[in-house]
Motif scaffolding. Structure first.
Motif, PDB file in Angstrom:
ATOM      1  N   TRP A  89     -22.881  78.723  32.733  1.00  0.00           N
ATOM      2  CA  TRP A  89     -23.086  79.557  31.282  1.00  0.00           C
ATOM      3  C   TRP A  89     -22.378  80.296  30.589  1.00  0.00           C
ATOM      4  CZ3 TRP A  89     -26.631  83.564  35.059  1.00  0.00           C
ATOM      5  CH2 TRP A  89     -28.391  83.300  34.730  1.00  0.00           C
ATOM      6  N   GLY A  90     -20.338  79.554  31.126  1.00  0.00           N
ATOM      7  CA  GLY A  90     -19.467  79.931  30.129  1.00  0.00           C
ATOM      8  C   GLY A  90     -19.423  81.605  30.617  1.00  0.00           C
ATOM      9  N   VAL A  91     -18.873  81.750  31.532  1.00  0.00           N
ATOM     10  CA  VAL A  91     -18.524  83.180  31.751  1.00  0.00           C
ATOM     11  C   VAL A  91     -17.561  82.761  32.261  1.00  0.00           C
ATOM     12  CG1 VAL A  91     -20.814  84.084  32.824  1.00  0.00           C
ATOM     13  CG2 VAL A  91     -18.885  83.254  34.214  1.00  0.00           C
ATOM     14  N   ASP A  92     -16.421  84.165  31.744  1.00  0.00           N
ATOM     15  CA  ASP A  92     -14.808  83.592  31.767  1.00  0.00           C
ATOM     16  C   ASP A  92     -14.114  84.147  33.261  1.00  0.00           C
ATOM     17  OD1 ASP A  92     -13.849  84.423  28.645  1.00  0.00           O
ATOM     18  OD2 ASP A  92     -15.673  85.318  29.215  1.00  0.00           O
TER      19      ASP A  92
ATOM     20  N   PRO B 101     -16.351  88.656  26.542  1.00  0.00           N
ATOM     21  CA  PRO B 101     -15.215  88.121  27.714  1.00  0.00           C
ATOM     22  C   PRO B 101     -16.530  89.296  29.173  1.00  0.00           C
ATOM     23  CG  PRO B 101     -13.772  89.989  27.587  1.00  0.00           C
ATOM     24  CD  PRO B 101     -15.363  90.160  25.536  1.00  0.00           C
ATOM     25  N   VAL B 102     -16.904  87.793  30.093  1.00  0.00           N
ATOM     26  CA  VAL B 102     -18.142  88.044  30.871  1.00  0.00           C
ATOM     27  C   VAL B 102     -17.679  87.298  32.463  1.00  0.00           C
ATOM     28  CG1 VAL B 102     -20.566  87.956  31.581  1.00  0.00           C
ATOM     29  CG2 VAL B 102     -20.027  87.758  29.058  1.00  0.00           C
TER      30      VAL B 102
ATOM     31  N   LYS C 234     -21.724  86.499  25.439  1.00  0.00           N
ATOM     32  CA  LYS C 234     -20.680  85.232  25.348  1.00  0.00           C
ATOM     33  C   LYS C 234     -21.228  84.483  23.524  1.00  0.00           C
ATOM     34  CE  LYS C 234     -18.825  83.555  26.997  1.00  0.00           C
ATOM     35  NZ  LYS C 234     -16.687  84.192  27.125  1.00  0.00           N
ATOM     36  N   ARG C 235     -22.061  84.817  23.288  1.00  0.00           N
ATOM     37  CA  ARG C 235     -21.940  84.343  21.588  1.00  0.00           C
ATOM     38  C   ARG C 235     -21.472  85.068  20.787  1.00  0.00           C
ATOM     39  NH1 ARG C 235     -26.865  83.773  21.744  1.00  0.00           N
ATOM     40  NH2 ARG C 235     -28.340  85.423  20.957  1.00  0.00           N
TER      41      ARG C 235
END
Length: 364
Positions: free
Chosen positions: A176-179, A151-152, A146-147
């Protein structure tokens, strides 16, 4: 009669299972049971040719999978080849060998999307299910990806041992901020079918999990795409096999076998063409195995007379074979199937205490 090639749909997605080697021992693995038979992996040049032919055939999305694709020494070359062919590339990884340098190099090589598997949000449970220390490596891989702008997708295979923590799974995906989050219940093929009694959740677990997902998403304000696939065994109707056998999807196994479904080797008696000998176009349009269950002409009753025949195409062929011994049978998941009692028996078994899991052992 099958329509001529000009009237047939063209594949939109190619699953490239570039290796079956994997450092994990997941008890729900869907790869073939007899992996020793498929040790001869395609070389780099052959995979590049497959990608080129896929693009020419109309494929838009390439999914690099395994096993663990990162154990291939030529993985960066394969990512570059996908980019050169203008294929949108996604990689599915257990992330245990995906350090920061490797993730950065994947991005530079042109990989478009990263999909990381997580077995459980509880670190100890995750590592137990993987039979290897992996939770922290997976978390670090997601955060690193992500950093640097990937796109994850976070993929979590659900079963009776982790379904109670489905709320925590959604919380983790947000944290974790995944998409994208895939909540995919176990499909009982391959090693997972052998472990079915140990993995199958109870009906109460499934119903509670659905409520939790609905509540979490209703209260959510963050941007997260969530795909929640309910277990086939708890549905009234079966799902179409990858939108229909040989209709939009094809897979190429590590040894070069071309498959209409990545688990099609479950079905005995089928002969699979090999990309070492035939082009993807020839395989897609003329091979017997891609035509075997394509469309609706082959359907048995009650599927042939059903209004849903062009929706589910009789359901999953591998599931039908594994449960009934007949790949031509109506998927027993369907409540109209003459063998639907097999589903009821499996669900009744799930209400009993779970037997021990049998972990898969694979060597890299």
């Amino acid at each position: 009669m099958m329509p001529p090639p000009t009237e047939l749909p063209r594949p939109r997605a190619l699953l490239a299972e570039i290796t079956y080697r994997c450092p994990l021992q997941c008890p729900y693995c869907s790869n073939p049971l007899e992996l020793a038979r498929y040790k001869s992996e395609l070389d780099t040049a052959t995979w590049v040719r497959v990608f080129e032919q896929a693009a020419e055939l109309g494929v838009a999305q390439l999914h690099l999978s395994g096993g663990e694709p990162l154990v291939r020494r030529d993985i960066l070359d394969l990512c570059r080849a996908a980019r050169d062919c203008e294929l949108y590339s996604n990689m599915s990884t257990g992330a245990t060998v995906a350090d920061q340098k490797m993730i950065e190099r994947l991005r530079e090589a042109g990989l478009d999307h990263l999909q990381v598997s997580l077995l459980d949000t509880d670190p100890e449970a995750n590592d137990w299910l993987a039979a290897a220390p992996s939770f922290e490596r997976k978390r670090a891989a997601v955060l690193t990806a992500k950093r640097i702008g990937f796109p994850v997708t976070l993929n979590v295979v659900l079963h009776r041992h982790n379904l109670e923590r489905i709320g925590e799974v959604i919380d983790t995906a947000f944290a974790w901020g995944v998409d994208r989050l895939e909540l995919a219940n176990t499909q009982y093929t391959g090693w997972a079918f052998r472990n079915r009694a140990a993995l199958m959740p109870t009906r109460a677990q499934v119903e509670r999990a659905q409520r939790v997902v609905d509540e979490k998403l209703a209260a959510s304000t963050g941007r997260l795409e969530v795909v929640h696939v309910l277990p086939d065994y708890f549905e009234e109707f079966p799902k179409a096999c990858l939108h229909g056998w040989g209709m939009v999807f094809m897979a190429v196994a590590p040894d070069g076998a071309a498959l209409p479904c990545q688990t099609a080797r479950e079905i005995p008696g089928l002969e699979f063409p090999n990309v070492r000998d035939s082009s993807l176009e020839e395989i897609w349009f003329t091979s017997d195995v891609f035509q075997r269950f394509r469309g609706t002409d082959w359907l048995p009753e009650p599927c042939r007379s059903c209004d849903r025949r062009e929706i589910d195409f009789g359901g999953c062929r591998c599931q039908a074979y594994l449960m009934t011994g007949d790949a031509n049978a109506t998927d027993p998941v369907c409540h109209l199937s003459p063998q639907h009692h097999l589903i009821a028996e499996a669900l009744a078994e799930a209400e009993k205490p779970a037997p021990p899991l049998a972990f898969r052992v694979m060597r890299t």
